[in-house]
Scaffold this motif. Structure first.
Motif, PDB file in Angstrom:
ATOM      1  N   ILE A 272      31.301-109.147 -42.148  1.00  0.00           N
ATOM      2  CA  ILE A 272      30.290-108.340 -41.447  1.00  0.00           C
ATOM      3  C   ILE A 272      30.412-106.865 -41.822  1.00  0.00           C
ATOM      4  O   ILE A 272      29.425-106.121 -41.780  1.00  0.00           O
ATOM      5  N   ASP A 273      31.604-106.433 -42.243  1.00  0.00           N
ATOM      6  CA  ASP A 273      31.725-105.089 -42.832  1.00  0.00           C
ATOM      7  C   ASP A 273      30.827-104.976 -44.071  1.00  0.00           C
ATOM      8  O   ASP A 273      30.192-103.934 -44.300  1.00  0.00           O
ATOM      9  N   GLN A 274      30.796-106.046 -44.862  1.00  0.00           N
ATOM     10  CA  GLN A 274      29.929-106.054 -46.043  1.00  0.00           C
ATOM     11  C   GLN A 274      28.455-106.046 -45.635  1.00  0.00           C
ATOM     12  O   GLN A 274      27.625-105.387 -46.271  1.00  0.00           O
ATOM     13  N   ALA A 275      28.131-106.758 -44.566  1.00  0.00           N
ATOM     14  CA  ALA A 275      26.748-106.735 -44.061  1.00  0.00           C
ATOM     15  C   ALA A 275      26.368-105.324 -43.635  1.00  0.00           C
ATOM     16  O   ALA A 275      25.247-104.861 -43.903  1.00  0.00           O
ATOM     17  N   ASP A 276      27.295-104.625 -42.983  1.00  0.00           N
ATOM     18  CA  ASP A 276      27.054-103.233 -42.604  1.00  0.00           C
ATOM     19  C   ASP A 276      26.691-102.390 -43.829  1.00  0.00           C
ATOM     20  O   ASP A 276      25.746-101.591 -43.808  1.00  0.00           O
ATOM     21  N   LYS A 277      27.454-102.573 -44.903  1.00  0.00           N
ATOM     22  CA  LYS A 277      27.207-101.793 -46.121  1.00  0.00           C
ATOM     23  C   LYS A 277      25.828-102.116 -46.708  1.00  0.00           C
ATOM     24  O   LYS A 277      25.111-101.224 -47.166  1.00  0.00           O
ATOM     25  N   ILE A 278      25.478-103.405 -46.675  1.00  0.00           N
ATOM     26  CA  ILE A 278      24.174-103.810 -47.208  1.00  0.00           C
ATOM     27  C   ILE A 278      23.044-103.188 -46.403  1.00  0.00           C
ATOM     28  O   ILE A 278      22.027-102.744 -46.949  1.00  0.00           O
ATOM     29  N   PHE A 279      23.225-103.107 -45.086  1.00  0.00           N
ATOM     30  CA  PHE A 279      22.199-102.543 -44.211  1.00  0.00           C
ATOM     31  C   PHE A 279      22.313-101.027 -44.065  1.00  0.00           C
ATOM     32  O   PHE A 279      21.500-100.400 -43.380  1.00  0.00           O
ATOM     33  N   GLY A 280      23.335-100.445 -44.709  1.00  0.00           N
ATOM     34  CA  GLY A 280      23.520 -98.998 -44.626  1.00  0.00           C
ATOM     35  C   GLY A 280      23.939 -98.528 -43.244  1.00  0.00           C
ATOM     36  O   GLY A 280      23.546 -97.446 -42.794  1.00  0.00           O
ATOM     37  N   GLN A 281      24.771 -99.339 -42.576  1.00  0.00           N
ATOM     38  CA  GLN A 281      25.227 -98.996 -41.229  1.00  0.00           C
ATOM     39  C   GLN A 281      26.742 -98.911 -41.171  1.00  0.00           C
ATOM     40  O   GLN A 281      27.450 -99.391 -42.059  1.00  0.00           O
TER      41      GLN A 281
END
Length: 549
Positions: free
Chosen positions: A388-397
């Protein structure tokens, strides 16, 4: 959790993240993402934890074998894995105290030299377990060992080193993760099979094409990001997204034999440190029985359920027998189960025993599919955090991960001694009350209430076990149980410990489920027949083969 409500949401809402696979890693990702504020869908083609996540050794550990290999081979990757496991161990214990608890393990030795070797190794294991409240390891004398495990072979026993790890009910822990994700806002549903992906003009995934296995309806789940958490089945989903991706998963089959509790007659577990193939084998008390496992063999078959065969049974039993005063008769086997480890491998010639259980997050640049590959039960939360850290990066959050302190469903204000009040308030036997508190935690009273207006539901599923009929009703209403196996294998663990008792209880469970789910006679009979045939197949493969020869 309400399946109909979740289905309505899955068909009509647009999600930030759709997570495929509701085992430990997928359910962990769903909880983490929901707590970070994302709109999350969590689906599985079968039941929650129906594959690898319900077929573990039930241990929460850093890996004693990995520590030994790390120092023998100067392998810092193994050392890192041990550290991660031990860091996560106390979180797993703390976040669901009704489903996870400390467990003492004995390592028997035949000489003082062996005892010294294992004592030093397990002291190092303790040293790596920082911020931990488990008791430290101790070297016990022969009489102290026999007072804890009285069935050991006295003539071969010199002493034993005792250390502590954690034990969990893996299927119910995974279910608690899915329930907690649902209560945090995720749309959660089992028996939703992925058939393919919807893609935009650039080839990026924009939706997950699925089939509801219950109603046989097809629909598409709209999602900005898709995360693949399907363990040993990860390559199938990866190839749905991008046929050009190389295979990454090297499945390894591990099986457990289940024997009567009296084989060890102890609440302490045992670690057998020497086996012919270089593994360690555990003998562990669980649900009134004793688990013995596990094996480690290459497996290319991910379509059929992993089950025991005679050679695997013989291997495990012959590994334990030298340590016992009385040898195990194969006819005493009560049950068994097999599972597939999702090991990562780039080298097809490498043995699965040498492969790391660490995880990797892959982001396909073509389809944008995120795949969480590898890993093990103990580190599920860390795996989810990294994903989910990677998801944050993908979403710019940038969102904080709070799962390390998030109490799971049933864990709030948990007090095992509350079984006394449960027994008194609902007129339940002591064994039933203790069981309910240990499985449902602070929600045990909600199960007991079901029997208030219908005393028949306070009766046991089987007279030898503490599971009651009210649990069947509760699991259908609130835990999304769809089939008798969902109840008997994963909501209560009867299939894990006793095949014969499961067969005997099956018609009664199907009757109760049918009344809740509106089954007609044909549906009920089909459910009974399918599951009974499956159980008989397991029994023939593992138990009765030896008796017929």
């Amino acid at each position: 959790m309400n399946r109909n409500e979740s289905l309505h949401r899955l068909k009509n809402e647009h999600f930030d993240i759709c997570i495929i696979g509701a085992g430990a890693s997928g359910a962990g990702c769903a909880l983490d993402a929901a707590l970070r504020g994302y709109k999350v869908a969590l689906i599985d083609r079968n039941d929650f934890a129906s594959e690898t996540s319900s077929r573990s050794t039930k241990l929460i550990h850093g890996g004693v074998r990995y520590l030994e290999q790390a120092f023998k081979n100067f392998d810092f990757a193994q050392l890192k894995q041990v550290r991660h496991g031990l860091e996560e161990r106390h979180i797993v214990l703390n976040n669901a105290p009704h489903l996870a608890r400390p467990l003492a393990l004995m390592t028997p030795v035949s000489s003082w030299i062996e005892g010294l070797y294992f004592s030093i190794g397990l002291r190092m294991y303790d040293w790596f377990a920082t911020n931990d409240t488990l008791p430290k390891s101790r070297w016990l004398k022969k009489d102290q060992v026999l007072s804890r495990i009285p069935t050991l072979n006295k003539t071969k026993l010199h002493s034993a080193v005792m250390y502590y790890d954690g034990q969990l009910d893996d299927a119910r822990y995974c279910l608690a993760l899915a329930q907690s994700a649902s209560e945090a806002g995720a749309a959660v549903a089992n028996y939703i099979e992925v058939k393919g992906f919807e893609k935009d003009a650039n080839g990026k995934l924009s939706g997950v094409e699925v089939r509801d296995m219950d109603s046989e309806q097809n629909f598409t789940i709209k999602s900005r990001l898709t995360i693949n958490c399907t363990g040993p089945f990860s390559d199938k989903i990866r190839h749905f997204a991008n046929t050009n991706l190389p295979s990454r998963i090297r499945p390894s089959k591990g099986v457990h034999v289940v024997l009567p509790y009296e084989v060890l007659n102890s609440e302490n577990a045992m670690l057998i440190p020497k086996t012919p193939d270089g593994r360690v084998v555990f003998a562990i008390p669980f649900e009134g029985a004793m688990l013995l496992g596990t094996t480690d063999t290459d497996s290319s078959d991910v379509e059929n359920e992993a089950s025991l065969n005679k050679s695997e049974v013989d291997y495990l039993v012959s590994t334990l027998n030298p340590y016992l005063a009385e040898k195990i008769d194969i006819s005493k086997i009560k049950s068994g189960f097999g599972g597939l480890r999702p090991l990562l491998s780039a080298d097809p010639n490498q043995s699965t025993k040498t492969l790391l259980r660490d995880h990797e997050i892959e982001i396909d640049p073509v389809s944008s599919l995120v795949s969480l590959l590898g890993g093990k039960w103990t580190t599920y939360r860390l795996m989810a955090k990294d994903t989910i850290d990677q998801a944050d990066k993908i979403f710019g959050q940038e969102n904080d991960c709070t799962t390390h302190r998030h109490m799971l469903v049933g864990g709030t204000n948990y007090d095992f001694d509350s079984w006394r009040f449960l027994a008194k308030d609902y007129d339940l036997d002591e064994d039933i009350s203790k069981h309910l508190v240990k499985k449902y935690g602070c929600r045990a009273g909600e199960v007991a209430k079901i029997g208030v207006n219908n005393p028949e539901l306070k009766g046991k599923i089987d007279p030898q076990y503490p599971y009651i009929k009210a649990e069947v009703v509760y699991t259908v209403r609130y835990e999304m149980a769809i089939t008798p196996r969902d109840v008997l294998a994963r909501r209560v663990r009867l299939e894990i410990t006793d095949w014969r008792a499961t067969l005997k209880a099956l018609p009664m469970v199907a009757e109760l489920m049918g009344a809740e789910l509106g089954w007609d006679r044909e549906t009920k009979e089909r459910q009974i027949d399918q599951y009974s045939q499956q159980l008989k197949h397991f029994m023939a493969e593992a138990t009765f083969v030896a008796e017929k020869q």
